[in-house]
Design a protein around this motif. Structure first.
Motif, mmCIF file in Angstrom:
data_model
loop_
_atom_site.group_PDB
_atom_site.id
_atom_site.type_symbol
_atom_site.label_atom_id
_atom_site.label_comp_id
_atom_site.label_asym_id
_atom_site.label_seq_id
_atom_site.Cartn_x
_atom_site.Cartn_y
_atom_site.Cartn_z
ATOM 1 N N LYS A 216 0.822 -1.206 0.000
ATOM 2 C CA LYS A 216 0.000 0.000 0.000
ATOM 3 C C LYS A 216 0.858 1.259 0.000
ATOM 4 C CE LYS A 216 -0.531 -0.801 4.968
ATOM 5 N NZ LYS A 216 -1.456 -0.872 6.119
ATOM 6 N N ALA A 217 0.354 2.252 -0.697
ATOM 7 C CA ALA A 217 1.039 3.541 -0.776
ATOM 8 C C ALA A 217 0.080 4.644 -0.361
ATOM 9 C CB ALA A 217 1.547 3.801 -2.189
ATOM 10 N N LEU A 218 0.563 5.542 0.475
ATOM 11 C CA LEU A 218 -0.184 6.744 0.844
ATOM 12 C C LEU A 218 0.354 7.896 0.017
ATOM 13 C CD1 LEU A 218 -1.263 7.853 4.367
ATOM 14 C CD2 LEU A 218 -0.220 9.503 2.818
ATOM 15 N N VAL A 219 -0.533 8.536 -0.725
ATOM 16 C CA VAL A 219 -0.134 9.584 -1.658
ATOM 17 C C VAL A 219 -0.917 10.850 -1.320
ATOM 18 C CG1 VAL A 219 -0.014 10.233 -4.086
ATOM 19 C CG2 VAL A 219 0.323 7.855 -3.431
ATOM 20 N N ALA A 220 -0.191 11.893 -0.934
ATOM 21 C CA ALA A 220 -0.829 13.128 -0.467
ATOM 22 C C ALA A 220 -0.583 14.248 -1.479
ATOM 23 C CB ALA A 220 -0.282 13.510 0.900
ATOM 24 N N HIS A 221 -1.651 14.623 -2.176
ATOM 25 C CA HIS A 221 -1.552 15.596 -3.262
ATOM 26 C C HIS A 221 -1.881 17.010 -2.792
ATOM 27 C CE1 HIS A 221 -1.184 12.417 -6.186
ATOM 28 N NE2 HIS A 221 -2.424 11.985 -6.045
ATOM 29 N N CYS A 222 -1.199 17.959 -3.407
ATOM 30 C CA CYS A 222 -1.554 19.374 -3.292
ATOM 31 C C CYS A 222 -1.759 19.927 -4.699
ATOM 32 C CB CYS A 222 -0.459 20.156 -2.572
ATOM 33 S SG CYS A 222 -0.777 21.941 -2.491
ATOM 34 N N TYR A 223 -2.939 20.494 -4.928
ATOM 35 C CA TYR A 223 -3.252 21.167 -6.190
ATOM 36 C C TYR A 223 -3.372 22.654 -5.885
ATOM 37 C CZ TYR A 223 -4.999 16.422 -7.314
ATOM 38 O OH TYR A 223 -5.150 15.065 -7.481
ATOM 39 N N PRO A 224 -2.286 23.403 -6.014
ATOM 40 C CA PRO A 224 -2.360 24.831 -5.677
ATOM 41 C C PRO A 224 -3.146 25.600 -6.739
ATOM 42 C CG PRO A 224 -0.203 24.294 -6.559
ATOM 43 C CD PRO A 224 -0.941 23.003 -6.439
ATOM 44 N N PRO A 225 -3.569 26.827 -6.423
ATOM 45 C CA PRO A 225 -4.259 27.633 -7.426
ATOM 46 C C PRO A 225 -3.441 27.752 -8.703
ATOM 47 C CG PRO A 225 -4.416 28.649 -5.270
ATOM 48 C CD PRO A 225 -3.487 27.490 -5.116
ATOM 49 N N CYS A 226 -4.127 27.607 -9.844
ATOM 50 C CA CYS A 226 -3.460 27.647 -11.149
ATOM 51 C C CYS A 226 -3.894 28.905 -11.889
ATOM 52 C CB CYS A 226 -3.834 26.407 -11.960
ATOM 53 S SG CYS A 226 -3.079 26.350 -13.610
ATOM 54 N N PRO A 227 -2.932 29.694 -12.414
ATOM 55 C CA PRO A 227 -3.305 30.950 -13.079
ATOM 56 C C PRO A 227 -4.032 30.743 -14.409
ATOM 57 C CG PRO A 227 -0.956 30.541 -13.315
ATOM 58 C CD PRO A 227 -1.472 29.501 -12.365
ATOM 59 N N GLN A 228 -3.867 29.576 -15.036
ATOM 60 C CA GLN A 228 -4.533 29.301 -16.315
ATOM 61 C C GLN A 228 -5.110 27.879 -16.304
ATOM 62 O OE1 GLN A 228 -0.990 30.395 -18.694
ATOM 63 N NE2 GLN A 228 -2.322 31.869 -19.739
ATOM 64 N N PRO A 229 -6.144 27.665 -15.490
ATOM 65 C CA PRO A 229 -6.678 26.310 -15.320
ATOM 66 C C PRO A 229 -7.325 25.733 -16.570
ATOM 67 C CG PRO A 229 -8.101 27.927 -14.250
ATOM 68 C CD PRO A 229 -6.871 28.651 -14.663
ATOM 69 N N ASP A 230 -7.602 26.582 -17.550
ATOM 70 C CA ASP A 230 -8.198 26.086 -18.798
ATOM 71 C C ASP A 230 -7.156 25.513 -19.749
ATOM 72 O OD1 ASP A 230 -7.154 28.691 -18.992
ATOM 73 O OD2 ASP A 230 -8.357 29.124 -20.773
ATOM 74 N N LEU A 231 -5.861 25.605 -19.397
ATOM 75 C CA LEU A 231 -4.803 25.117 -20.284
ATOM 76 C C LEU A 231 -4.109 23.860 -19.779
ATOM 77 C CD1 LEU A 231 -3.001 28.414 -21.447
ATOM 78 C CD2 LEU A 231 -4.715 27.046 -22.664
ATOM 79 N N THR A 232 -4.426 23.442 -18.555
ATOM 80 C CA THR A 232 -3.766 22.264 -18.001
ATOM 81 C C THR A 232 -4.739 21.494 -17.129
ATOM 82 O OG1 THR A 232 -1.741 21.482 -16.913
ATOM 83 C CG2 THR A 232 -2.814 23.434 -15.966
ATOM 84 N N VAL A 233 -4.238 20.467 -16.436
ATOM 85 C CA VAL A 233 -5.068 19.656 -15.553
ATOM 86 C C VAL A 233 -4.352 19.441 -14.230
ATOM 87 C CG1 VAL A 233 -6.290 18.430 -17.399
ATOM 88 C CG2 VAL A 233 -4.125 17.513 -16.528
ATOM 89 N N GLY A 234 -5.120 19.002 -13.219
ATOM 90 C CA GLY A 234 -4.514 18.593 -11.964
ATOM 91 C C GLY A 234 -3.945 17.192 -12.104
ATOM 92 N N ILE A 235 -4.755 16.262 -12.579
ATOM 93 C CA ILE A 235 -4.315 14.925 -12.985
ATOM 94 C C ILE A 235 -5.067 14.566 -14.250
ATOM 95 C CG2 ILE A 235 -4.259 12.465 -12.441
ATOM 96 C CD1 ILE A 235 -3.924 13.051 -9.581
ATOM 97 N N ALA A 236 -4.344 14.085 -15.251
ATOM 98 C CA ALA A 236 -4.963 13.717 -16.521
ATOM 99 C C ALA A 236 -5.878 12.514 -16.350
ATOM 100 C CB ALA A 236 -3.873 13.410 -17.546
ATOM 101 N N SER A 237 -6.766 12.328 -17.293
ATOM 102 C CA SER A 237 -7.697 11.205 -17.271
ATOM 103 C C SER A 237 -6.929 9.884 -17.232
ATOM 104 C CB SER A 237 -8.592 11.258 -18.513
ATOM 105 O OG SER A 237 -9.419 10.127 -18.575
ATOM 106 N N HIS A 238 -7.327 8.993 -16.315
ATOM 107 C CA HIS A 238 -6.619 7.722 -16.145
ATOM 108 C C HIS A 238 -7.496 6.756 -15.357
ATOM 109 C CE1 HIS A 238 -6.038 9.750 -12.312
ATOM 110 N NE2 HIS A 238 -5.711 8.578 -11.763
ATOM 111 N N THR A 239 -7.078 5.517 -15.302
ATOM 112 C CA THR A 239 -7.629 4.568 -14.346
ATOM 113 C C THR A 239 -6.513 4.188 -13.381
ATOM 114 O OG1 THR A 239 -7.086 2.642 -15.701
ATOM 115 C CG2 THR A 239 -9.258 3.627 -16.047
#
Length: 367
Positions: A216-239
């Motif tokens: 098992k892995a514990l993964v702690a993410h931070c998604y800080p405010p993005c100045p251009q959120p329409d040009l990138t993603v926090g995490i891309a589509s995946h399974t």
């Protein structure tokens, strides 16, 4: 740096720019805190991803919410098994409430992870590395050098089993909370795996017997405010490649799941945990449970989005030939295998040999 899609004609060296960013060890949190008004070019997603981001997600339907308060009540357990089985089959995602974790533990865990990511560069940069698959790792974009475009995310990762790190290896800002959350999150996962096992017609302890919760892995993410959120993603589509994922998130939205070919927003519920099926569980259940695509939008709010994820995996692979596949107990002439067996080497190479993407392992081993 101007945020424009660069075709390489101006001499832009994408790899060099990524390495320059990586070497600062400041992550996207550092860029955000510095007040950047545009994102570096290598964060800009390909046109097909940007086009998909423009397709508005729906709030008209919600992922199932399942109350676990009566999990140990025999008259109610069979109903709960059916609810979990149906959610795993039709959605691949659901939220659980009344799971036994005190709200104070949830709040403390989120606050501690936020504290770690908010520390000065000089403090947290000593944990910055890219040694995936073991120990404790802090980095921006685990797949930075394997992906088509970077994502607006920083991550602290700790492998909590089968060999957990020494306490002093975990950052002091969140050490106590990470160790505690491992215990709490693992208990919820164990309860759910019992329900999944019963839903497949197996003994409640079958998955535990097969070491389905030990790695098992514990993964702690931070998604800080993005100045251009329409040009990138926090995490891309995946399974998720693992068996099961248990996720805790703060009140900032952004997580989306694909259901009936439509993106659906998963609304944060205070005190709830988000549960999703991984590729391995889809394979092991011979397609009875469903691992589905999901993504996280770049953060358009003014506050950090925090999530704490636990991924559960198989520890000991079966037999002398080190293969895994659909459980034999689930197979019959009427229900033949739809996936071939595969090795741990195939699994590892498929995950670490590319960036985050959709269910390529499932596609590769489908009969």
């Amino acid at each position: 740096m101007a945020a424009s899609i660069n075709n390489g004609s101006s001499g832009y060296d994408r790899t060099a720019e990524m390495k320059k960013f990586d070497d600062t060890k400041m992550g996207v949190k550092g860029l955000s805190d510095a007040g950047v008004t545009s994102i570096p070019d290598f964060f800009i997603q390909p046109p097909e991803i940007l086009a998909d981001l423009k397709s508005k997600a729906t709030d008209m339907i919600d992922v199932p919410v399942i109350d676990l308060s009566l999990i140990n009540s025999p008259p109610h357990r069979s109903k709960l098994v059916q609810q979990v089985k149906e959610a795993a089959k039709t959605w691949g995602f659901f939220q659980v409430i009344n799971h036994g974790i005190p709200i104070s533990v949830i709040d403390d865990t989120i606050a501690a992870i936020k504290d770690f990511h908010s520390q000065p560069y000089e403090v947290k940069s000593k944990y910055y590395n890219r040694e995936e698959g073991r120990g404790v790792m802090y980095a921006s974009n685990n797949d930075l050098y394997r992906t088509k475009a970077a994502q607006w995310i920083d991550t602290l990762q700790a492998w909590m089993g089968p060999e957990p790190p020494a306490p002093e290896e975990i950052p002091e800002a969140c050490r106590k909370e990470v160790i505690a959350w491992d215990v709490y999150g693992s208990k919820v996962a164990e309860n759910l795996m019992e329900l999944f096992s019963e839903g497949l017609g197996l003994e409640a302890g079958k998955f535990k017997e097969l070491t389905f919760l030990e790695k098992k892995a514990l993964v702690a993410h931070c998604y800080p405010p993005c100045p251009q959120p329409d040009l990138t993603v926090g995490i891309a589509s995946h399974t998720d490649p693992a068996l099961l994922t248990v996720l805790l998130q703060n009140h900032i939205s952004g997580l989306q799941v694909k259901h009936d070919n439509t993106w659906v927003n998963i609304k944060p519920l205070r005190g709830a945990l988000v549960i999703n099926i991984g590729d391995l569980l889809q394979i092991i259940s011979n397609g009875e449970f469903n691992s589905v695509q999901h993504r996280v939008l770049a953060n358009s709010s003014k506050e950090d989005r925090i999530s704490v994820v636990m991924f559960f995996n198989i520890n000991k692979w079966k037999g002398d030939d080190n293969h895994y596949g659909p459980l034999p107990e689930l197979l019959s002439p009427e229900n033949p295998p739809i996936y071939r067996n595969f090795t741990i080497q195939e699994f590892v190479e498929n995950f670490y040999g590319k960036g985050i993407d959709s269910k390529s392992l499932i596609q590769k081993i489908k009969i």
